[in-house]
Design a protein around this motif. Structure first.
Motif, PDB file in Angstrom:
ATOM      1  N   GLU A  35       0.832  -1.209   0.000  1.00 37.33           N
ATOM      2  CA  GLU A  35       0.000   0.000   0.000  1.00 37.33           C
ATOM      3  C   GLU A  35       0.866   1.258   0.000  1.00 37.33           C
ATOM      4  OE1 GLU A  35      -3.883  -1.744   2.429  1.00 37.33           O
ATOM      5  OE2 GLU A  35      -2.265  -0.760   3.540  1.00 37.33           O
ATOM      6  N   ARG A  36       1.925   1.244   0.795  1.00 39.90           N
ATOM      7  CA  ARG A  36       2.818   2.412   0.842  1.00 39.90           C
ATOM      8  C   ARG A  36       3.475   2.653  -0.511  1.00 39.90           C
ATOM      9  NH1 ARG A  36       4.326   0.142   5.905  1.00 39.90           N
ATOM     10  NH2 ARG A  36       6.301  -0.607   5.055  1.00 39.90           N
ATOM     11  N   LYS A  37       3.804   1.578  -1.212  1.00 39.16           N
ATOM     12  CA  LYS A  37       4.419   1.714  -2.526  1.00 39.16           C
ATOM     13  C   LYS A  37       3.471   2.420  -3.493  1.00 39.16           C
ATOM     14  CE  LYS A  37       6.653  -0.945  -6.215  1.00 39.16           C
ATOM     15  NZ  LYS A  37       7.034  -2.296  -6.702  1.00 39.16           N
ATOM     16  N   ILE A  38       2.209   2.021  -3.474  1.00 45.62           N
ATOM     17  CA  ILE A  38       1.211   2.649  -4.353  1.00 45.62           C
ATOM     18  C   ILE A  38       1.030   4.117  -3.989  1.00 45.62           C
ATOM     19  CG2 ILE A  38      -1.246   2.683  -4.939  1.00 45.62           C
ATOM     20  CD1 ILE A  38      -1.204  -0.379  -4.624  1.00 45.62           C
ATOM     21  N   LEU A  39       0.942   4.413  -2.702  1.00 40.18           N
ATOM     22  CA  LEU A  39       0.748   5.796  -2.265  1.00 40.18           C
ATOM     23  C   LEU A  39       1.960   6.664  -2.603  1.00 40.18           C
ATOM     24  CD1 LEU A  39      -0.994   5.191   1.186  1.00 40.18           C
ATOM     25  CD2 LEU A  39      -2.047   5.861  -0.983  1.00 40.18           C
ATOM     26  N   ASP A  40       3.146   6.085  -2.574  1.00 42.60           N
ATOM     27  CA  ASP A  40       4.343   6.812  -3.001  1.00 42.60           C
ATOM     28  C   ASP A  40       4.267   7.155  -4.488  1.00 42.60           C
ATOM     29  OD1 ASP A  40       5.996   7.365  -0.828  1.00 42.60           O
ATOM     30  OD2 ASP A  40       6.791   5.335  -0.771  1.00 42.60           O
ATOM     31  N   GLU A  41       3.809   6.198  -5.272  1.00 45.28           N
ATOM     32  CA  GLU A  41       3.753   6.393  -6.723  1.00 45.28           C
ATOM     33  C   GLU A  41       2.650   7.366  -7.135  1.00 45.28           C
ATOM     34  OE1 GLU A  41       3.166   2.444  -8.123  1.00 45.28           O
ATOM     35  OE2 GLU A  41       5.295   1.866  -7.935  1.00 45.28           O
ATOM     36  N   LYS A  42       1.511   7.298  -6.463  1.00 42.48           N
ATOM     37  CA  LYS A  42       0.358   8.108  -6.844  1.00 42.48           C
ATOM     38  C   LYS A  42       0.251   9.420  -6.057  1.00 42.48           C
ATOM     39  CE  LYS A  42      -1.087   4.943  -9.703  1.00 42.48           C
ATOM     40  NZ  LYS A  42      -1.113   5.161 -11.165  1.00 42.48           N
ATOM     41  N   GLY A  43       1.101   9.593  -5.050  1.00 39.54           N
ATOM     42  CA  GLY A  43       0.988  10.759  -4.181  1.00 39.54           C
ATOM     43  C   GLY A  43       1.229  12.089  -4.862  1.00 39.54           C
ATOM     44  N   GLN A  44       1.919  12.085  -5.999  1.00 41.80           N
ATOM     45  CA  GLN A  44       2.189  13.334  -6.713  1.00 41.80           C
ATOM     46  C   GLN A  44       0.917  13.970  -7.269  1.00 41.80           C
ATOM     47  OE1 GLN A  44       4.342  12.635 -10.410  1.00 41.80           O
ATOM     48  NE2 GLN A  44       3.664  10.496 -10.415  1.00 41.80           N
ATOM     49  N   HIS A  45      -0.170  13.205  -7.299  1.00 41.03           N
ATOM     50  CA  HIS A  45      -1.444  13.725  -7.802  1.00 41.03           C
ATOM     51  C   HIS A  45      -2.313  14.299  -6.685  1.00 41.03           C
ATOM     52  CE1 HIS A  45      -0.290  11.974 -11.559  1.00 41.03           C
ATOM     53  NE2 HIS A  45      -0.306  10.740 -11.080  1.00 41.03           N
ATOM     54  N   THR A  46      -1.760  14.369  -5.478  1.00 44.87           N
ATOM     55  CA  THR A  46      -2.464  14.968  -4.344  1.00 44.87           C
ATOM     56  C   THR A  46      -1.699  16.208  -3.887  1.00 44.87           C
ATOM     57  OG1 THR A  46      -3.262  12.805  -3.582  1.00 44.87           O
ATOM     58  CG2 THR A  46      -3.290  14.609  -1.981  1.00 44.87           C
ATOM     59  N   LEU A  47      -2.356  17.355  -3.893  1.00 39.29           N
ATOM     60  CA  LEU A  47      -1.744  18.621  -3.476  1.00 39.29           C
ATOM     61  C   LEU A  47      -2.354  19.059  -2.159  1.00 39.29           C
ATOM     62  CD1 LEU A  47       0.048  21.147  -4.055  1.00 39.29           C
ATOM     63  CD2 LEU A  47      -1.930  22.114  -5.263  1.00 39.29           C
ATOM     64  N   ILE A  48      -1.499  19.314  -1.181  1.00 36.13           N
ATOM     65  CA  ILE A  48      -1.955  19.803   0.127  1.00 36.13           C
ATOM     66  C   ILE A  48      -1.499  21.243   0.287  1.00 36.13           C
ATOM     67  CG2 ILE A  48      -1.884  19.462   2.629  1.00 36.13           C
ATOM     68  CD1 ILE A  48      -0.698  16.582   0.607  1.00 36.13           C
ATOM     69  N   VAL A  49      -2.442  22.154   0.448  1.00 36.28           N
ATOM     70  CA  VAL A  49      -2.142  23.581   0.562  1.00 36.28           C
ATOM     71  C   VAL A  49      -2.594  24.062   1.941  1.00 36.28           C
ATOM     72  CG1 VAL A  49      -2.452  25.868  -0.444  1.00 36.28           C
ATOM     73  CG2 VAL A  49      -2.527  23.848  -1.919  1.00 36.28           C
ATOM     74  N   GLU A  50      -1.646  24.475   2.774  1.00 42.32           N
ATOM     75  CA  GLU A  50      -1.962  25.031   4.089  1.00 42.32           C
ATOM     76  C   GLU A  50      -2.042  26.543   3.958  1.00 42.32           C
ATOM     77  OE1 GLU A  50       0.349  23.417   7.402  1.00 42.32           O
ATOM     78  OE2 GLU A  50       1.036  21.820   6.058  1.00 42.32           O
ATOM     79  N   LEU A  51      -3.240  27.084   4.175  1.00 39.56           N
ATOM     80  CA  LEU A  51      -3.491  28.510   3.993  1.00 39.56           C
ATOM     81  C   LEU A  51      -3.313  29.266   5.306  1.00 39.56           C
ATOM     82  CD1 LEU A  51      -6.668  28.206   1.762  1.00 39.56           C
ATOM     83  CD2 LEU A  51      -4.321  28.620   1.010  1.00 39.56           C
ATOM     84  N   GLN A  52      -3.104  30.580   5.176  1.00 39.36           N
ATOM     85  CA  GLN A  52      -2.940  31.413   6.367  1.00 39.36           C
ATOM     86  C   GLN A  52      -3.388  32.842   6.064  1.00 39.36           C
ATOM     87  OE1 GLN A  52       1.262  31.506   7.297  1.00 39.36           O
ATOM     88  NE2 GLN A  52       1.810  32.570   5.415  1.00 39.36           N
ATOM     89  N   GLY A  53      -3.755  33.553   7.121  1.00 38.86           N
ATOM     90  CA  GLY A  53      -4.037  34.985   7.000  1.00 38.86           C
ATOM     91  C   GLY A  53      -5.368  35.316   6.360  1.00 38.86           C
ATOM     92  N   GLN A  54      -5.378  36.443   5.634  1.00 42.88           N
ATOM     93  CA  GLN A  54      -6.600  36.994   5.060  1.00 42.88           C
ATOM     94  C   GLN A  54      -6.786  36.508   3.622  1.00 42.88           C
ATOM     95  OE1 GLN A  54      -8.054  39.021   7.300  1.00 42.88           O
ATOM     96  NE2 GLN A  54      -6.318  39.337   8.665  1.00 42.88           N
ATOM     97  N   LEU A  55      -7.938  35.912   3.352  1.00 44.06           N
ATOM     98  CA  LEU A  55      -8.275  35.491   1.993  1.00 44.06           C
ATOM     99  C   LEU A  55      -9.229  36.515   1.394  1.00 44.06           C
ATOM    100  CD1 LEU A  55      -8.868  31.633   2.399  1.00 44.06           C
ATOM    101  CD2 LEU A  55      -6.923  32.760   1.357  1.00 44.06           C
ATOM    102  N   PHE A  56      -8.696  37.407   0.554  1.00 49.42           N
ATOM    103  CA  PHE A  56      -9.518  38.417  -0.107  1.00 49.42           C
ATOM    104  C   PHE A  56      -9.046  38.542  -1.546  1.00 49.42           C
ATOM    105  CE2 PHE A  56      -5.877  40.522   1.550  1.00 49.42           C
ATOM    106  CZ  PHE A  56      -5.624  41.631   0.756  1.00 49.42           C
TER     107      PHE A  56
END
Length: 314
Positions: A35-56
């Motif tokens: 399972e870890r091998k698959i997640l390593d291979e396919k993980g590039q298609h998941t983007l995690i964006v941590e936001l901060q501050g004012q969204l305007f």
């Protein structure tokens, strides 16, 4: 002038605190090697964006421009809103644009830790829903980033035909015992005890006496650390084929965390006393056991180091 200076300052500050991919950070659910091998291979298609501050209007355009170069390769975009201080109509509209683009590819936009009450009094989740960003097949909300990551990983594994089954694993099917001879497996099977736990049942608690190591034949077990005021911190979740309880098994000291059965679970249990009896009669088998234990713990530490390095560098 004060308003202009404020807007200028906000637009110069990146609204993205950290940007990572699914092969750089993972959920707290422990996975098997395949399972870890698959997640390593396919993980590039998941983007995690941590936001901060004012969204305007200014920072929302900045957000879109920063993630646009990689959006084409992403099926899952996670927006962690835990550090967001405010949000306006323009920012919500940009989120709609991101959703529309990823929806065209049958992908998912996922919001996590959306503030329900900011110092300004704004409920960001209600605001998003008011503007039409309600949960659908392609838009999801999770209370925590880890829960969202676990859902994404499970979905990836499902798409890759890695299906879970409810049958009980034999000792030879548990990943830890891969490579053990039939004689060694027979030796351990005679010393193992099978135990069953109901959903939400505590397997052990912090400061309990105990030197057993547990191997999961079926089910999921969550390891949590009790904090002050009845609060718990989620450390890791072990699934079918995994093991836990190794710290007290090694040093015979009191338990350092709680183990909670998330569903009806069946476990193999090996006490340190039984293992010591094996070690006296079959030292080569005991040596193989400790070698495998050291290898697995080393891999867990390497994975933690890898994630910490990613977080530090980003």
């Amino acid at each position: 002038m004060a308003i202009i200076l404020f807007l200028r300052e906000q637009m110069r500050t990146s609204v993205i605190r950290r940007k990572t991919f699914g092969n750089q950070i993972f959920s707290k659910k422990s996975r098997l090697i395949n399972e870890r091998k698959i997640l390593d291979e396919k993980g590039q298609h998941t983007l995690i964006v941590e936001l901060q501050g004012q969204l305007f209007f200014g920072t929302a355009d900045q957000l879109l421009s920063e993630i646009e170069p990689v959006m084409g390769d992403c099926k899952y975009i996670l927006m962690d809103m835990r550090r967001v201080l405010s949000m306006d109509f323009t920012a919500a509209n940009r989120m709609k644009q991101i959703l529309a683009r990823i929806k065209d590819k049958n992908g998912f936009l996922i919001f996590t830790s959306v503030p329900l009450s900011l110092p300004s009094g704004q409920n960001v989740k209600e605001y998003l829903e008011y503007l039409g960003l309600t949960e659908t097949a392609n838009l999801k909300f999770f209370d925590e980033l880890d829960a969202a990551l676990e859902w994404v990983e499970d979905d990836i594994l499902l798409q890759e035909k890695v299906k879970a089954d409810n049958r009980l694993l034999d000792l030879s099917e548990i990943e830890f015992f891969d490579g053990f001879s039939q004689d060694a497996l027979k030796t351990f099977s005679l010393s193992l005890e099978e135990k069953k736990y109901k959903k939400d049942e505590r397997i052990f608690k912090t400061k309990d006496e105990g030197d057993e190591i547990y191997f999961i034949r079926n089910g999921n077990v969550k390891i949590i650390l009790p904090l002050a005021h009845g609060v718990f911190h989620h450390l890791v979740t072990f699934s079918k084929g995994g093991f836990f309880g190794d710290m007290s098994f090694l040093d015979t000291r009191k338990r350092s965390a709680d183990a909670l059965s998330l569903e009806d679970s069946t476990l193999y249990v090996l006490s340190r006393r039984k293992f010591n009896e094996i070690a006296v009669k079959h030292p080569e088998v005991a040596g193989k056991f400790f070698e495998k234990l050291a290898f697995v713990i080393s891999n867990r530490l390497r994975q933690s180091d890898r994630e910490l390095k990613t977080l530090q560098e980003s």
